[in-house]
Design a protein around this motif. Sequence first.
Motif, PDB file in Angstrom:
ATOM      1  N   ILE A  78       0.857  -1.173   0.000  1.00  0.00           N
ATOM      2  CA  ILE A  78       0.000   0.000   0.000  1.00  0.00           C
ATOM      3  C   ILE A  78       0.897   1.227   0.000  1.00  0.00           C
ATOM      4  N   TYR A  79       0.729   2.064  -0.996  1.00  0.00           N
ATOM      5  CA  TYR A  79       1.523   3.278  -1.106  1.00  0.00           C
ATOM      6  C   TYR A  79       0.692   4.453  -0.608  1.00  0.00           C
ATOM      7  N   VAL A  80       1.238   5.181   0.338  1.00  0.00           N
ATOM      8  CA  VAL A  80       0.560   6.352   0.874  1.00  0.00           C
ATOM      9  C   VAL A  80       1.261   7.581   0.326  1.00  0.00           C
ATOM     10  N   GLN A  81       0.506   8.388  -0.401  1.00  0.00           N
ATOM     11  CA  GLN A  81       1.084   9.590  -0.990  1.00  0.00           C
ATOM     12  C   GLN A  81       0.755  10.766  -0.089  1.00  0.00           C
ATOM     13  N   THR A  82       1.769  11.553   0.199  1.00  0.00           N
ATOM     14  CA  THR A  82       1.537  12.737   1.019  1.00  0.00           C
ATOM     15  C   THR A  82       0.710  13.732   0.215  1.00  0.00           C
ATOM     16  N   PRO A  83      -0.179  14.447   0.879  1.00  0.00           N
ATOM     17  CA  PRO A  83      -1.007  15.394   0.126  1.00  0.00           C
ATOM     18  C   PRO A  83      -0.156  16.518  -0.461  1.00  0.00           C
ATOM     19  N   LEU A  84      -0.475  16.862  -1.690  1.00  0.00           N
ATOM     20  CA  LEU A  84       0.243  17.943  -2.366  1.00  0.00           C
ATOM     21  C   LEU A  84      -0.262  19.289  -1.870  1.00  0.00           C
ATOM     22  N   VAL A  85       0.647  20.195  -1.700  1.00  0.00           N
ATOM     23  CA  VAL A  85       0.296  21.556  -1.321  1.00  0.00           C
ATOM     24  C   VAL A  85       0.481  22.420  -2.564  1.00  0.00           C
ATOM     25  N   PHE A  86      -0.610  23.014  -2.990  1.00  0.00           N
ATOM     26  CA  PHE A  86      -0.561  23.855  -4.180  1.00  0.00           C
ATOM     27  C   PHE A  86      -0.249  25.286  -3.777  1.00  0.00           C
ATOM     28  N   HIS A  87       0.577  25.946  -4.588  1.00  0.00           N
ATOM     29  CA  HIS A  87       0.943  27.345  -4.361  1.00  0.00           C
ATOM     30  C   HIS A  87       0.628  28.134  -5.626  1.00  0.00           C
ATOM     31  N   ASP A  88       1.243  29.285  -5.758  1.00  0.00           N
ATOM     32  CA  ASP A  88       0.986  30.118  -6.929  1.00  0.00           C
ATOM     33  C   ASP A  88       1.940  29.822  -8.073  1.00  0.00           C
ATOM     34  N   ARG A  89       2.648  28.712  -8.004  1.00  0.00           N
ATOM     35  CA  ARG A  89       3.554  28.279  -9.075  1.00  0.00           C
ATOM     36  C   ARG A  89       3.106  26.909  -9.575  1.00  0.00           C
ATOM     37  N   PRO A  90       3.430  26.536 -10.813  1.00  0.00           N
ATOM     38  CA  PRO A  90       3.059  25.206 -11.306  1.00  0.00           C
ATOM     39  C   PRO A  90       3.738  24.103 -10.495  1.00  0.00           C
ATOM     40  N   VAL A  91       3.072  22.965 -10.382  1.00  0.00           N
ATOM     41  CA  VAL A  91       3.548  21.833  -9.596  1.00  0.00           C
ATOM     42  C   VAL A  91       3.719  20.642 -10.531  1.00  0.00           C
ATOM     43  N   GLN A  92       4.838  19.943 -10.395  1.00  0.00           N
ATOM     44  CA  GLN A  92       5.023  18.707 -11.159  1.00  0.00           C
ATOM     45  C   GLN A  92       4.458  17.564 -10.336  1.00  0.00           C
ATOM     46  N   MET A  93       3.570  16.778 -10.946  1.00  0.00           N
ATOM     47  CA  MET A  93       2.914  15.695 -10.224  1.00  0.00           C
ATOM     48  C   MET A  93       2.390  14.659 -11.206  1.00  0.00           C
ATOM     49  N   CYS A  94       1.910  13.555 -10.657  1.00  0.00           N
ATOM     50  CA  CYS A  94       1.260  12.529 -11.458  1.00  0.00           C
ATOM     51  C   CYS A  94      -0.238  12.788 -11.397  1.00  0.00           C
ATOM     52  N   CYS A  95      -0.868  12.980 -12.530  1.00  0.00           N
ATOM     53  CA  CYS A  95      -2.296  13.279 -12.579  1.00  0.00           C
ATOM     54  C   CYS A  95      -3.088  12.054 -12.140  1.00  0.00           C
ATOM     55  N   PRO A  96      -3.976  12.181 -11.158  1.00  0.00           N
ATOM     56  CA  PRO A  96      -4.761  11.015 -10.728  1.00  0.00           C
ATOM     57  C   PRO A  96      -5.796  10.588 -11.762  1.00  0.00           C
ATOM     58  N   SER A  97      -6.126  11.445 -12.716  1.00  0.00           N
ATOM     59  CA  SER A  97      -7.123  11.112 -13.724  1.00  0.00           C
ATOM     60  C   SER A  97      -6.518  10.361 -14.911  1.00  0.00           C
ATOM     61  N   CYS A  98      -5.428  10.885 -15.473  1.00  0.00           N
ATOM     62  CA  CYS A  98      -4.830  10.261 -16.663  1.00  0.00           C
ATOM     63  C   CYS A  98      -3.539   9.509 -16.352  1.00  0.00           C
ATOM     64  N   SER A  99      -3.053   9.547 -15.102  1.00  0.00           N
ATOM     65  CA  SER A  99      -1.854   8.816 -14.632  1.00  0.00           C
ATOM     66  C   SER A  99      -0.594   9.173 -15.416  1.00  0.00           C
ATOM     67  N   LYS A 100      -0.457  10.415 -15.835  1.00  0.00           N
ATOM     68  CA  LYS A 100       0.753  10.872 -16.515  1.00  0.00           C
ATOM     69  C   LYS A 100       1.463  11.895 -15.643  1.00  0.00           C
ATOM     70  N   MET A 101       2.793  11.976 -15.784  1.00  0.00           N
ATOM     71  CA  MET A 101       3.563  13.004 -15.090  1.00  0.00           C
ATOM     72  C   MET A 101       3.369  14.316 -15.842  1.00  0.00           C
ATOM     73  N   ILE A 102       2.892  15.327 -15.137  1.00  0.00           N
ATOM     74  CA  ILE A 102       2.547  16.598 -15.775  1.00  0.00           C
ATOM     75  C   ILE A 102       3.090  17.753 -14.958  1.00  0.00           C
ATOM     76  N   MET A 103       3.089  18.915 -15.573  1.00  0.00           N
ATOM     77  CA  MET A 103       3.328  20.191 -14.896  1.00  0.00           C
ATOM     78  C   MET A 103       1.988  20.918 -14.977  1.00  0.00           C
ATOM     79  N   THR A 104       1.419  21.263 -13.821  1.00  0.00           N
ATOM     80  CA  THR A 104       0.056  21.811 -13.801  1.00  0.00           C
ATOM     81  C   THR A 104      -0.035  23.125 -14.571  1.00  0.00           C
ATOM     82  N   ARG A 105      -1.211  23.342 -15.157  1.00  0.00           N
ATOM     83  CA  ARG A 105      -1.523  24.577 -15.868  1.00  0.00           C
ATOM     84  C   ARG A 105      -2.275  25.468 -14.891  1.00  0.00           C
ATOM     85  N   LEU A 106      -1.892  26.744 -14.791  1.00  0.00           N
ATOM     86  CA  LEU A 106      -2.484  27.661 -13.828  1.00  0.00           C
ATOM     87  C   LEU A 106      -3.586  28.485 -14.472  1.00  0.00           C
TER      88      LEU A 106
END
Length: 160
Positions: A78-106
């Motif tokens: 079981i993998y527990v992922q720490t909750p992401l904290v969003f700020h006013d800059r783009p965040v690199q993460m794995c999208c839970p919907s499409c499961s791809k590594m992305i840089m968020t669009r603001l």
Amino acid sequence: MAAPSAPAPSAPAFATAPPPSYEESTGANNSAPYPYPPPGHVVGPAMKMGQPPSYTVPPYPQQSQGPAGPPPVPLQAIYVQTPLVFHDRPVQMCCPSCSKMIMTRLSYSAGMLSWLACGSLCLLGCWAGCCLIPFCVDALMDVDHYCPNCNVLLGVYKRL
């Protein structure tokens, strides 16, 4: 006649007696050989004078060949992922919907800080249109993070 001979030189005073040993200075009983047995210890059948004790390893218990119950259940990681904290800059993460590594669009939207700044400017007399300036400044607005692949809202950063 022979002249009297000079006395033989004697040894210096510091070399007359050797320094006391550890046993003499501590009062330890050095009648028994070191290290077995210690003073006051009774020698048993497993230990002989001057020999280390012998150890025996007990045999392993025999496992029965009959049914031992239900088969073992495989463990699941079981993998527990720490909750992401969003700020006013783009965040690199794995999208839970499409499961791809992305840089968020603001995307910026008016939030509580924008409305408070607008109300403050109105109270100061900037009601003729200058009070709308906070809705044009990104530093006063809330930030929405979207996935650039599937356009899912991933998180919101609220300024106030």
